[in-house]
Design a protein around this motif. Sequence first.
Motif, PDB file in Angstrom:
ATOM      1  N   ILE A  17       0.844  -1.203   0.000  1.00  0.00           N
ATOM      2  CA  ILE A  17       0.000   0.000   0.000  1.00  0.00           C
ATOM      3  C   ILE A  17       0.882   1.256   0.000  1.00  0.00           C
ATOM      4  CG2 ILE A  17      -0.324  -0.001   2.538  1.00  0.00           C
ATOM      5  CD1 ILE A  17      -2.761   1.293  -0.171  1.00  0.00           C
ATOM      6  N   GLY A  18       2.026   1.192   0.654  1.00  0.00           N
ATOM      7  CA  GLY A  18       2.940   2.338   0.625  1.00  0.00           C
ATOM      8  C   GLY A  18       3.462   2.603  -0.771  1.00  0.00           C
ATOM      9  N   ALA A  19       3.671   1.509  -1.532  1.00  0.00           N
ATOM     10  CA  ALA A  19       4.216   1.662  -2.888  1.00  0.00           C
ATOM     11  C   ALA A  19       3.228   2.365  -3.810  1.00  0.00           C
ATOM     12  CB  ALA A  19       4.585   0.290  -3.456  1.00  0.00           C
ATOM     13  N   VAL A  20       1.926   2.333  -3.455  1.00  0.00           N
ATOM     14  CA  VAL A  20       0.962   3.110  -4.262  1.00  0.00           C
ATOM     15  C   VAL A  20       0.557   4.416  -3.572  1.00  0.00           C
ATOM     16  CG1 VAL A  20      -0.002   1.191  -5.580  1.00  0.00           C
ATOM     17  CG2 VAL A  20      -1.072   1.810  -3.453  1.00  0.00           C
ATOM     18  N   LEU A  21       0.353   4.357  -2.255  1.00  0.00           N
ATOM     19  CA  LEU A  21      -0.182   5.541  -1.574  1.00  0.00           C
ATOM     20  C   LEU A  21       0.850   6.683  -1.511  1.00  0.00           C
ATOM     21  CD1 LEU A  21      -2.718   6.582  -0.182  1.00  0.00           C
ATOM     22  CD2 LEU A  21      -1.851   5.688   1.980  1.00  0.00           C
ATOM     23  N   SER A  22       2.084   6.361  -1.193  1.00  0.00           N
ATOM     24  CA  SER A  22       3.090   7.435  -1.053  1.00  0.00           C
ATOM     25  C   SER A  22       3.267   8.198  -2.365  1.00  0.00           C
ATOM     26  CB  SER A  22       4.421   6.866  -0.548  1.00  0.00           C
ATOM     27  OG  SER A  22       4.213   6.129   0.621  1.00  0.00           O
ATOM     28  N   PRO A  23       3.497   7.513  -3.506  1.00  0.00           N
ATOM     29  CA  PRO A  23       3.612   8.284  -4.750  1.00  0.00           C
ATOM     30  C   PRO A  23       2.325   9.000  -5.130  1.00  0.00           C
ATOM     31  CG  PRO A  23       4.200   5.973  -5.136  1.00  0.00           C
ATOM     32  CD  PRO A  23       3.709   6.081  -3.742  1.00  0.00           C
ATOM     33  N   GLN A  24       1.169   8.433  -4.740  1.00  0.00           N
ATOM     34  CA  GLN A  24      -0.089   9.126  -5.043  1.00  0.00           C
ATOM     35  C   GLN A  24      -0.160  10.442  -4.274  1.00  0.00           C
ATOM     36  OE1 GLN A  24      -2.642   8.683  -6.989  1.00  0.00           O
ATOM     37  NE2 GLN A  24      -2.452   6.622  -7.736  1.00  0.00           N
ATOM     38  N   LEU A  25       0.235  10.414  -2.994  1.00  0.00           N
ATOM     39  CA  LEU A  25       0.112  11.610  -2.167  1.00  0.00           C
ATOM     40  C   LEU A  25       1.150  12.676  -2.533  1.00  0.00           C
ATOM     41  CD1 LEU A  25      -0.602  10.008   1.349  1.00  0.00           C
ATOM     42  CD2 LEU A  25      -2.242  11.077  -0.180  1.00  0.00           C
ATOM     43  N   THR A  26       2.346  12.232  -2.887  1.00  0.00           N
ATOM     44  CA  THR A  26       3.407  13.223  -3.170  1.00  0.00           C
ATOM     45  C   THR A  26       3.504  13.567  -4.653  1.00  0.00           C
ATOM     46  OG1 THR A  26       5.062  11.509  -3.515  1.00  0.00           O
ATOM     47  CG2 THR A  26       4.845  12.358  -1.273  1.00  0.00           C
ATOM     48  N   GLY A  27       2.914  12.705  -5.521  1.00  0.00           N
ATOM     49  CA  GLY A  27       3.144  12.806  -6.963  1.00  0.00           C
ATOM     50  C   GLY A  27       4.312  11.891  -7.323  1.00  0.00           C
ATOM     51  N   VAL A  28       4.229  11.213  -8.480  1.00  0.00           N
ATOM     52  CA  VAL A  28       5.244  10.196  -8.814  1.00  0.00           C
ATOM     53  C   VAL A  28       6.636  10.794  -9.018  1.00  0.00           C
ATOM     54  CG1 VAL A  28       3.734   8.432  -9.807  1.00  0.00           C
ATOM     55  CG2 VAL A  28       4.616  10.239 -11.264  1.00  0.00           C
ATOM     56  N   LYS A  29       6.706  12.063  -9.384  1.00  0.00           N
ATOM     57  CA  LYS A  29       8.033  12.647  -9.604  1.00  0.00           C
ATOM     58  C   LYS A  29       8.848  12.647  -8.314  1.00  0.00           C
ATOM     59  CE  LYS A  29       7.189  15.537 -13.590  1.00  0.00           C
ATOM     60  NZ  LYS A  29       6.829  16.862 -14.063  1.00  0.00           N
ATOM     61  N   ASP A  30       8.159  12.737  -7.183  1.00  0.00           N
ATOM     62  CA  ASP A  30       8.843  12.757  -5.891  1.00  0.00           C
ATOM     63  C   ASP A  30       9.113  11.368  -5.345  1.00  0.00           C
ATOM     64  OD1 ASP A  30       9.442  15.282  -5.356  1.00  0.00           O
ATOM     65  OD2 ASP A  30       7.854  15.656  -3.895  1.00  0.00           O
ATOM     66  N   ASN A  31       8.462  10.365  -5.870  1.00  0.00           N
ATOM     67  CA  ASN A  31       8.603   9.004  -5.352  1.00  0.00           C
ATOM     68  C   ASN A  31       8.681   8.026  -6.519  1.00  0.00           C
ATOM     69  OD1 ASN A  31       8.751   8.195  -2.615  1.00  0.00           O
ATOM     70  ND2 ASN A  31       6.793   9.206  -2.211  1.00  0.00           N
ATOM     71  N   PRO A  32       9.657   8.198  -7.436  1.00  0.00           N
ATOM     72  CA  PRO A  32       9.614   7.413  -8.677  1.00  0.00           C
ATOM     73  C   PRO A  32       9.977   5.940  -8.533  1.00  0.00           C
ATOM     74  CG  PRO A  32      11.570   8.813  -8.645  1.00  0.00           C
ATOM     75  CD  PRO A  32      10.782   9.144  -7.406  1.00  0.00           C
ATOM     76  N   SER A  33      10.693   5.559  -7.463  1.00  0.00           N
ATOM     77  CA  SER A  33      11.130   4.157  -7.421  1.00  0.00           C
ATOM     78  C   SER A  33      10.106   3.245  -6.748  1.00  0.00           C
ATOM     79  CB  SER A  33      12.480   4.034  -6.706  1.00  0.00           C
ATOM     80  OG  SER A  33      12.364   4.452  -5.366  1.00  0.00           O
ATOM     81  N   LEU A  34       9.194   3.806  -5.915  1.00  0.00           N
ATOM     82  CA  LEU A  34       8.299   2.932  -5.147  1.00  0.00           C
ATOM     83  C   LEU A  34       7.364   2.068  -6.003  1.00  0.00           C
ATOM     84  CD1 LEU A  34       7.356   4.887  -1.915  1.00  0.00           C
ATOM     85  CD2 LEU A  34       8.924   2.991  -2.226  1.00  0.00           C
ATOM     86  N   PRO A  35       6.791   2.579  -7.119  1.00  0.00           N
ATOM     87  CA  PRO A  35       5.906   1.689  -7.891  1.00  0.00           C
ATOM     88  C   PRO A  35       6.618   0.440  -8.436  1.00  0.00           C
ATOM     89  CG  PRO A  35       5.571   3.977  -8.527  1.00  0.00           C
ATOM     90  CD  PRO A  35       6.777   3.952  -7.635  1.00  0.00           C
ATOM     91  N   PHE A  36       7.942   0.439  -8.399  1.00  0.00           N
ATOM     92  CA  PHE A  36       8.683  -0.729  -8.905  1.00  0.00           C
ATOM     93  C   PHE A  36       9.064  -1.687  -7.768  1.00  0.00           C
ATOM     94  CE2 PHE A  36       9.101   2.714 -11.865  1.00  0.00           C
ATOM     95  CZ  PHE A  36       8.870   2.105 -13.088  1.00  0.00           C
ATOM     96  N   ALA A  37       8.679  -1.322  -6.526  1.00  0.00           N
ATOM     97  CA  ALA A  37       9.061  -2.141  -5.370  1.00  0.00           C
ATOM     98  C   ALA A  37       8.078  -3.289  -5.183  1.00  0.00           C
ATOM     99  CB  ALA A  37       9.100  -1.257  -4.127  1.00  0.00           C
ATOM    100  N   SER A  38       7.850  -4.057  -6.218  1.00  0.00           N
ATOM    101  CA  SER A  38       6.861  -5.132  -6.130  1.00  0.00           C
ATOM    102  C   SER A  38       7.143  -6.188  -7.177  1.00  0.00           C
ATOM    103  CB  SER A  38       5.457  -4.553  -6.364  1.00  0.00           C
ATOM    104  OG  SER A  38       4.521  -5.588  -6.561  1.00  0.00           O
TER     105      SER A  38
END
Length: 490
Positions: free
Chosen positions: A351-372
């Motif tokens: 859930i962090g891998a989707v929620l964190s980039p959603q809340l900050t915008g993907v530019k600020d959290n670009p690596s998390l969506p790949f942590a799966s």
Amino acid sequence: MTTFLGMPTASPTVHLRTGESFPDAARTGLADSQQRHNLRVATTTIREKRAGVVAELDDWEQLRAAGAAIKDATLAELPDHLERFEAAVTERGGTVHWARDGDEANAIVTRLIQATGETDVVKVKSMATEEIGLNEALATAGITATETDLAELIVQLGDDRPSHILVPAIHRNRSEIRDIFRDHMDDVDPGLTNDPEALAGAARLYLRRRFLSAKVAISGANFGVAETGTLCVLESEGNGRMCLTLPRTLITVMGIEKLVPTWRDLEVFLQLLPRSSTGERMNPYTSMWTGATEGQDFHVVLLDNGRTATLADPHGRSALRCIRCSACLNVCPVYERAGGHAYGSVYPGPIGAVLSPQLTGVKDNPSLPFASSLCGACYDVCPVAIDIPTMLVHLRAEVVAAKREEHRVPTAEAASMTAAAWTMTSRRRWTAALRSLSLGRVARRMPALPPPLSSWARSRDLPQMPRETLRDWWVREGSDVPPAAPEEDA
Ligand code: SF4
């Protein structure tokens, strides 16, 4: 009164990102064999408990569907529900504050505490206040906030960061906890052992002094009920109840997505949450309060911090259904090995891998969506049926698009994907590419592949390439009719 929510995103001070990317931080987690052992033992135990109590219910799938439907319907009319909630709280003597982001919420809470003249407050475990870094903001203003949830207290005393939504100190074993207590608790018995009862006793003594002296408490909320303005906290130790009833001033910080329209809706979540989180049929302490009680000053801070922007994304908004049960963390093979700190956010795991980039915008959290690994186990256990794998793929596409915008020259990854697409859309080119796969056999014998393939191969084994294609084998075996293949593109 019309409340304009706007489209605020998370403030830069929030705990939703660190400077380190997931692959770099995960390397540190993977190298910590003690942490891997602690995580394996803890997640296996919770997983088994959860599976047992879920299997007892014949209507589990219907409950999941009901939970998802209630959340979706609420989110679809969120501004109306928020206004009903505000009116109900105000009518019952409470005060509602609206915070666009973490900085605003921290400033409101600080101001409210300063108005009481107090400098020591007690806190019930709250993800929303973790998210906005409230403790740090209060410390800057000279206010000490003591965490009263046992696991949060361990994290706070150890000057550590939470690594799990439900069990923030899951990465610590009993001996480590004993050492933290011995080093940081005043008046602790120097002969304290790592026996769970002795550890709980030491924490109880330490906290009791604070409960009895604190005049201000801060809480989160698992749910808010729009029709009555009721707030609800679920916890296992009774610390929440102490915080909610003893102090003269109570400040609750709640994400705007935590609302449910009616009391009846709570019924569904009070079944889903304990079973999914601690593997219990019912959680030990459920506290509910409506407005201000006699002699108590009560405030609610409604926190946006990127939630409205998430709501505006039709592919990403279902992340706001999350009830923070942590079941997805406990089944995730990536979380179990990398540990929660690798995600660089208070929301680790799937859930962090989707929620964190959603809340900050993907530019600020670009690596998390790949942590799966996209294995889908998180979707299977999610009590509100959030399709995390599909959302991860959507966010990956957003990261690629953002990179494309940023770099005029295509990245190595973008160039290789374009080449792959060009090859696969033509039968002739695809056949030629398959024939050249014998090169792969040569590549396997090379000590290291040249860039950019080297970064792909750093953590993967190169597959064994076949000596010939199926088509060539078919022809060699004597048939003059090769297996059917798609028509070649024009
Ligand atoms: S995404 Fe689903 S499984 Fe994960 S914490 Fe949220 S509600 Fe629980």
